[in-house]
Design a protein around this motif. Structure first.
Motif, PDB file in Angstrom:
ATOM      1  N   ARG A  23       0.829  -1.197   0.000  1.00 17.16           N
ATOM      2  CA  ARG A  23       0.000   0.000   0.000  1.00 17.16           C
ATOM      3  C   ARG A  23       0.863   1.246   0.000  1.00 17.16           C
ATOM      4  O   ARG A  23       1.938   1.261   0.589  1.00 17.16           O
ATOM      5  CB  ARG A  23      -0.897   0.034   1.242  1.00 17.16           C
ATOM      6  CG  ARG A  23      -1.864  -1.108   1.334  1.00 17.16           C
ATOM      7  CD  ARG A  23      -2.608  -1.081   2.648  1.00 17.16           C
ATOM      8  NE  ARG A  23      -3.446   0.114   2.761  1.00 17.16           N
ATOM      9  CZ  ARG A  23      -3.436   0.889   3.832  1.00 17.16           C
ATOM     10  NH1 ARG A  23      -2.659   0.614   4.842  1.00 17.16           N
ATOM     11  NH2 ARG A  23      -4.218   1.936   3.896  1.00 17.16           N
ATOM     12  N   SER A  25       2.717   5.007  -1.424  1.00 19.46           N
ATOM     13  CA  SER A  25       3.685   5.463  -2.407  1.00 19.46           C
ATOM     14  C   SER A  25       4.965   4.639  -2.315  1.00 19.46           C
ATOM     15  O   SER A  25       5.098   3.747  -1.465  1.00 19.46           O
ATOM     16  CB  SER A  25       3.996   6.939  -2.180  1.00 19.46           C
ATOM     17  OG  SER A  25       4.607   7.097  -0.926  1.00 19.46           O
ATOM     18  N   VAL A  27       8.001   5.469  -1.370  1.00 20.03           N
ATOM     19  CA  VAL A  27       8.779   5.636  -0.131  1.00 20.03           C
ATOM     20  C   VAL A  27       8.127   4.852   1.012  1.00 20.03           C
ATOM     21  O   VAL A  27       8.820   4.215   1.814  1.00 20.03           O
ATOM     22  CB  VAL A  27       8.890   7.131   0.232  1.00 20.03           C
ATOM     23  CG1 VAL A  27       9.616   7.302   1.546  1.00 20.03           C
ATOM     24  CG2 VAL A  27       9.601   7.882  -0.872  1.00 20.03           C
ATOM     25  N   ARG A  28       6.817   4.885   1.084  1.00 20.94           N
ATOM     26  CA  ARG A  28       6.128   4.120   2.137  1.00 20.94           C
ATOM     27  C   ARG A  28       6.395   2.628   1.986  1.00 20.94           C
ATOM     28  O   ARG A  28       6.588   1.902   2.964  1.00 20.94           O
ATOM     29  CB  ARG A  28       4.629   4.389   2.070  1.00 20.94           C
ATOM     30  CG  ARG A  28       4.253   5.791   2.483  1.00 20.94           C
ATOM     31  CD  ARG A  28       2.825   6.111   2.103  1.00 20.94           C
ATOM     32  NE  ARG A  28       2.591   7.546   2.185  1.00 20.94           N
ATOM     33  CZ  ARG A  28       1.886   8.116   3.150  1.00 20.94           C
ATOM     34  NH1 ARG A  28       1.368   7.381   4.103  1.00 20.94           N
ATOM     35  NH2 ARG A  28       1.706   9.412   3.158  1.00 20.94           N
TER      36      ARG A  28
ATOM     37  N   VAL B  30       4.470   9.034   6.610  1.00 18.69           N
ATOM     38  CA  VAL B  30       5.680   8.321   6.207  1.00 18.69           C
ATOM     39  C   VAL B  30       6.712   8.319   7.324  1.00 18.69           C
ATOM     40  O   VAL B  30       7.342   7.299   7.604  1.00 18.69           O
ATOM     41  CB  VAL B  30       6.269   8.970   4.942  1.00 18.69           C
ATOM     42  CG1 VAL B  30       7.588   8.334   4.583  1.00 18.69           C
ATOM     43  CG2 VAL B  30       5.316   8.853   3.797  1.00 18.69           C
ATOM     44  N   ARG B  33       5.970   5.829   9.961  1.00 21.58           N
ATOM     45  CA  ARG B  33       6.349   4.494   9.499  1.00 21.58           C
ATOM     46  C   ARG B  33       7.849   4.297   9.618  1.00 21.58           C
ATOM     47  O   ARG B  33       8.327   3.221  10.004  1.00 21.58           O
ATOM     48  CB  ARG B  33       5.935   4.304   8.040  1.00 21.58           C
ATOM     49  CG  ARG B  33       4.470   4.120   7.811  1.00 21.58           C
ATOM     50  CD  ARG B  33       4.222   3.671   6.383  1.00 21.58           C
ATOM     51  NE  ARG B  33       2.813   3.499   6.108  1.00 21.58           N
ATOM     52  CZ  ARG B  33       2.346   2.860   5.057  1.00 21.58           C
ATOM     53  NH1 ARG B  33       3.169   2.339   4.187  1.00 21.58           N
ATOM     54  NH2 ARG B  33       1.050   2.750   4.880  1.00 21.58           N
ATOM     55  N   THR B  81      16.288   7.287   3.531  1.00 21.70           N
ATOM     56  CA  THR B  81      14.844   7.156   3.323  1.00 21.70           C
ATOM     57  C   THR B  81      14.125   8.429   3.753  1.00 21.70           C
ATOM     58  O   THR B  81      13.154   8.852   3.102  1.00 21.70           O
ATOM     59  CB  THR B  81      14.297   5.957   4.101  1.00 21.70           C
ATOM     60  OG1 THR B  81      15.075   4.806   3.804  1.00 21.70           O
ATOM     61  CG2 THR B  81      12.859   5.678   3.725  1.00 21.70           C
ATOM     62  N   ALA B  84      14.431  10.904   1.038  1.00 24.92           N
ATOM     63  CA  ALA B  84      13.516  10.578  -0.044  1.00 24.92           C
ATOM     64  C   ALA B  84      12.081  10.930   0.324  1.00 24.92           C
ATOM     65  O   ALA B  84      11.300  11.410  -0.500  1.00 24.92           O
ATOM     66  CB  ALA B  84      13.615   9.098  -0.397  1.00 24.92           C
ATOM     67  N   ALA B  85      11.716  10.734   1.581  1.00 22.00           N
ATOM     68  CA  ALA B  85      10.372  11.061   2.033  1.00 22.00           C
ATOM     69  C   ALA B  85      10.153  12.569   2.023  1.00 22.00           C
ATOM     70  O   ALA B  85       9.066  13.054   1.687  1.00 22.00           O
ATOM     71  CB  ALA B  85      10.137  10.512   3.440  1.00 22.00           C
ATOM     72  N   GLU B  88       9.525  13.600  -1.411  1.00 17.73           N
ATOM     73  CA  GLU B  88       8.200  13.206  -1.883  1.00 17.73           C
ATOM     74  C   GLU B  88       7.157  14.219  -1.459  1.00 17.73           C
ATOM     75  O   GLU B  88       6.272  14.579  -2.223  1.00 17.73           O
ATOM     76  CB  GLU B  88       7.842  11.819  -1.312  1.00 17.73           C
ATOM     77  CG  GLU B  88       6.477  11.322  -1.718  1.00 17.73           C
ATOM     78  CD  GLU B  88       6.073  10.091  -0.948  1.00 17.73           C
ATOM     79  OE1 GLU B  88       5.839   9.064  -1.585  1.00 17.73           O
ATOM     80  OE2 GLU B  88       5.989  10.172   0.286  1.00 17.73           O
TER      81      GLU B  88
END
Lengths: 82, 90
Positions: A23, A25, A27-28, B30, B33, B81, B84-85, B88
């Motif tokens: 699920r 994008s 990056v997620r 994000v 997470r 990461t 990158a987030a 985004e």
């Protein structure tokens, strides 16, 4: 018994991470992949202990190394201006 | 006896952290997470591996290599990461 229960619980946790991997994008999904690779490495180590096969530890070592390298490449790719 | 208790405590603690962090991956943001993923990789996984070091001392060299790879690599991966987030969604 303890090893089997711990493996089952770890597989359930990996299932949740796999669901999160499907699920959102890019990056997620990458974030979910990072945790999933850590969980799978632990699973390989627990399987090595359960079956008494030290060769599974080599799988865990390679998984830790390759998942780190692959995830890092992906993160750098997603963070760049193309 | 003490070794078995230590092994069990470390193992279940590590698995609890990994399972909780797996559930945390379902959050919407994000960076949330990312926090959960890094916690699982830096705390949960080493706890499980240390428990196996206690259980089977003969496998300590290989497990130490895995632990070092993870502890050294996870922060760098998290930073990359997070960049990158941020790209985004600035």
């Amino acid at each position: 018994m303890t090893a089997a229960a711990s493996i089952v619980l770890l597989v359930l946790g990996a299932g949740t991470a796999t669901y999160a991997l499907c699920r959102g994008s890019s990056v997620r999904r990458l974030v979910a992949l990072e945790l999933l690779s850590a969980q799978l490495t632990c699973l390989a180590v627990l399987l090595a202990a359960s079956y008494g096969r030290s060769s599974y530890l080599d799988v865990a070592m390679l998984l830790a190394l390759l998942s780190f390298a692959g995830s890092l490449v992906f993160a750098r790719f997603l963070g760049r201006d193309w | 006896m003490a070794r078995q208790v230590a092994e069990a405590v470390l193992l279940w603690l590590g698995i609890a952290v990994l399972v909780v962090c797996g559930w945390g991956l379902l959050s919407h943001k994000v960076l949330d997470r990312l926090h959960y993923a890094t916690l699982g990789a830096m705390v949960g996984m080493p706890l499980v591996l240390v428990s196996q070091c206690v259980a089977t001392p003969s496998s300590i060299p290989k497990l130490v290599v895995v632990i070092l790879l993870q502890v050294a690599g996870a922060p760098a991966l998290t930073i990359a990461t997070a960049r990158a987030a941020k790209r985004e969604r600035p």
